[in-house]
Design a protein around this motif. Structure first.
Motif, short mmCIF file in Angstrom:
data_model
loop_
_atom_site.label_atom_id
_atom_site.label_comp_id
_atom_site.label_asym_id
_atom_site.label_seq_id
_atom_site.Cartn_x
_atom_site.Cartn_y
_atom_site.Cartn_z
N ALA A 101 -6.63 -0.18 1.24
CA ALA A 101 -4.76 -1.19 1.26
C ALA A 101 -4.58 -1.73 2.77
O ALA A 101 -4.56 -2.56 3.70
CB ALA A 101 -4.17 -1.16 0.19
N TRP A 102 -4.38 -0.39 3.45
CA TRP A 102 -3.87 -0.31 4.84
C TRP A 102 -5.00 -0.75 5.76
O TRP A 102 -4.34 -2.15 6.93
CB TRP A 102 -4.19 1.05 5.65
N VAL A 103 -6.07 -0.22 6.53
CA VAL A 103 -7.49 -0.87 6.49
C VAL A 103 -7.46 -2.27 6.38
O VAL A 103 -7.70 -2.87 7.47
CB VAL A 103 -8.71 0.12 6.28
N THR A 104 -7.84 -2.57 5.48
CA THR A 104 -7.57 -4.20 5.18
C THR A 104 -7.12 -5.15 5.36
O THR A 104 -6.92 -6.17 4.62
CB THR A 104 -9.31 -4.49 3.60
N GLN A 105 -5.82 -4.82 5.39
CA GLN A 105 -4.78 -5.46 5.99
C GLN A 105 -4.35 -6.16 4.54
O GLN A 105 -3.92 -7.35 4.31
CB GLN A 105 -4.22 -6.14 7.34
N MET A 106 -4.54 -5.37 3.60
CA MET A 106 -3.99 -6.55 2.21
C MET A 106 -2.84 -7.50 1.84
O MET A 106 -1.80 -6.74 2.44
CB MET A 106 -4.59 -5.50 0.95
N SER A 107 -3.31 -8.47 1.48
CA SER A 107 -1.40 -9.40 1.44
C SER A 107 -0.44 -8.54 0.44
O SER A 107 -0.99 -7.27 -0.02
CB SER A 107 -1.70 -10.36 0.83
N PHE A 146 -1.44 -0.70 -3.77
CA PHE A 146 0.27 -1.52 -3.44
C PHE A 146 0.75 -0.41 -2.90
O PHE A 146 1.22 -0.80 -1.69
CB PHE A 146 0.58 -1.41 -4.94
N LEU A 147 1.00 0.76 -2.58
CA LEU A 147 1.59 1.96 -2.01
C LEU A 147 0.95 0.97 -0.32
O LEU A 147 1.63 1.46 0.93
CB LEU A 147 1.94 3.16 -1.92
N GLY A 148 -0.47 1.59 0.18
CA GLY A 148 -1.63 1.11 0.75
C GLY A 148 -0.81 -0.06 2.06
O GLY A 148 -0.44 -0.20 2.97
N ALA A 149 -0.35 -1.65 1.25
CA ALA A 149 -0.20 -2.72 1.40
C ALA A 149 1.51 -2.64 1.93
O ALA A 149 1.38 -3.28 3.42
CB ALA A 149 -0.16 -3.48 0.49
N ILE A 150 2.34 -2.10 0.90
CA ILE A 150 3.64 -2.46 1.44
C ILE A 150 3.58 -0.93 2.82
O ILE A 150 5.42 -1.55 3.45
CB ILE A 150 4.27 -1.46 0.29
N SER A 151 3.41 -0.57 2.28
CA SER A 151 3.46 0.84 4.10
C SER A 151 2.45 0.20 4.84
O SER A 151 3.68 -0.06 6.01
CB SER A 151 2.82 1.83 3.53
N VAL A 154 5.81 -2.76 6.14
CA VAL A 154 6.67 -1.72 6.52
C VAL A 154 6.48 -1.15 8.11
O VAL A 154 7.72 -1.34 9.19
CB VAL A 154 7.49 -0.55 5.55
N ASN A 155 5.18 -0.75 8.33
CA ASN A 155 5.26 -0.33 9.12
C ASN A 155 4.95 -0.62 10.81
O ASN A 155 5.36 -1.10 11.85
CB ASN A 155 3.80 0.47 9.21
N THR A 156 4.13 -2.46 10.32
CA THR A 156 4.24 -3.73 11.31
C THR A 156 5.35 -4.50 11.52
O THR A 156 5.56 -4.25 12.69
CB THR A 156 3.11 -3.87 10.27
#
Length: 294
Positions: A101-107, A146-151, A154-156
């Motif tokens: 999710a993080w790498v693909t920048q999931m919506s 879910f955690l990867g996308a929301i993280s 927030v990080n960005t």
């Protein structure tokens, strides 16, 4: 299964049996187990299947034709290695899903969908009498998305570095609570369990009310998600997660002590994963609020 934890509520574990279960011998006919005198929790085997018989024998213990207990087959009971291995697999899937999710920048829209699917899978597993590894692993994968996308969000957009701080904070809480539990500074008793459950229910009720105010009233609702009140609320959330970790440790310890079936290690991994996800999300929110106040 008697347990205050919703994950284990349909299984045979008990969090409030005190320390009697580890040292008590099998009860004699018509009498309490040896070595339990003076223990307020020694009311018979906490894993008794027959609620009308307080001295019922351990349902996990196998018996011969004369009713005498016999040793279970080697490899058929839960061990600490089983719990560690399955927890590592489950958390590994969470990390893998988060990475994708993080790498693909999931919506955020897809992330919410993944969270809903994870919640449904978790509920299905919670109401099953036996653990289903496929359900648990699927839950971990969707929870990770879910955690990867929301993280990443927030990080960005809110606080750079918040995700790593939340990970480190979660690890610190886990290690601290493990040490406190192993040294018996924190003891999981009936009173402890009641306190945690009442606090958790109150926390969830306030969270739900705040969400309703946010949806229908706009803004930050009752203010539980920002400012000083948000910080206090976040700390309470982390503490609740830590207390649930102690209850999870007790769950695992009791299961191993009473010779729970090996498959129960999947349920232990499921419960630990859910608790760690709770702590991580509260840590992430807390770090976001603190960063915003700066």
């Amino acid at each position: 299964m008697r347990s205050s934890n919703p994950v284990f509520s349909r299984r045979g574990f008990s969090r409030d049996n005190g320390r009697a279960g580890f040292n008590a011998q099998q009860p004699q006919a018509g009498g309490p187990a040896v070595g339990t005198q003076g223990n307020p929790y020694a009311q018979g085997n906490p894993y008794a299947q027959d609620a009308t018989n307080p001295y019922a024998t351990n349902p996990y213990a196998q018996q011969d034709q004369y009713g005498a207990p016999v040793a279970p087959p080697r490899g058929s009971v839960m061990t600490m290695d089983d719990v560690v291995t399955r927890t590592a697999i489950t958390l590994g899937l969470v990390v893998a899903g988060a990475t994708v999710a993080w790498v693909t920048q999931m919506s955020l829209g897809l992330a919410i969908g993944a969270a809903v699917i994870a919640m449904v899978l978790g509920l299905i597993q919670s109401f099953k009498r036996k653990p289903v590894p496929a359900l648990i692993l699927a839950y971990a994968a969707f929870e990770g998305l879910f955690l990867g996308a929301i993280s990443n969000y927030v990080n960005t957009y809110i606080a750079e570095g918040a995700a790593m701080q939340a990970v480190l904070g979660t690890m610190a809480v886990f290690v601290t609570m493990l040490v406190l539990y192993k040294t018996r500074i924190v003891r999981v008793t009936a009173r402890f369990t009641r306190f945690v459950m009442i606090a958790a229910i109150s926390f969830l009720v306030l969270t739900s009310v705040n969400l309703l105010f946010m949806v229908f009233g706009g803004g930050d609702g009752l203010g539980f998600r920002s400012g000083g009140l948000g910080i206090i609320f976040g700390i309470v959330g982390v503490l609740l997660g830590a207390f649930f970790l102690a209850m999870d440790f007790k769950q695992v310890e009791d299961g191993i002590a009473y010779g729970a079936p090996r498959e129960e290690s999947w349920m232990a991994a499921f419960g630990l994963t859910m608790t760690l996800v709770w702590i991580y999300l509260e840590m992430l929110r807390l770090v976001s609020i603190l960063s915003g106040d700066d």
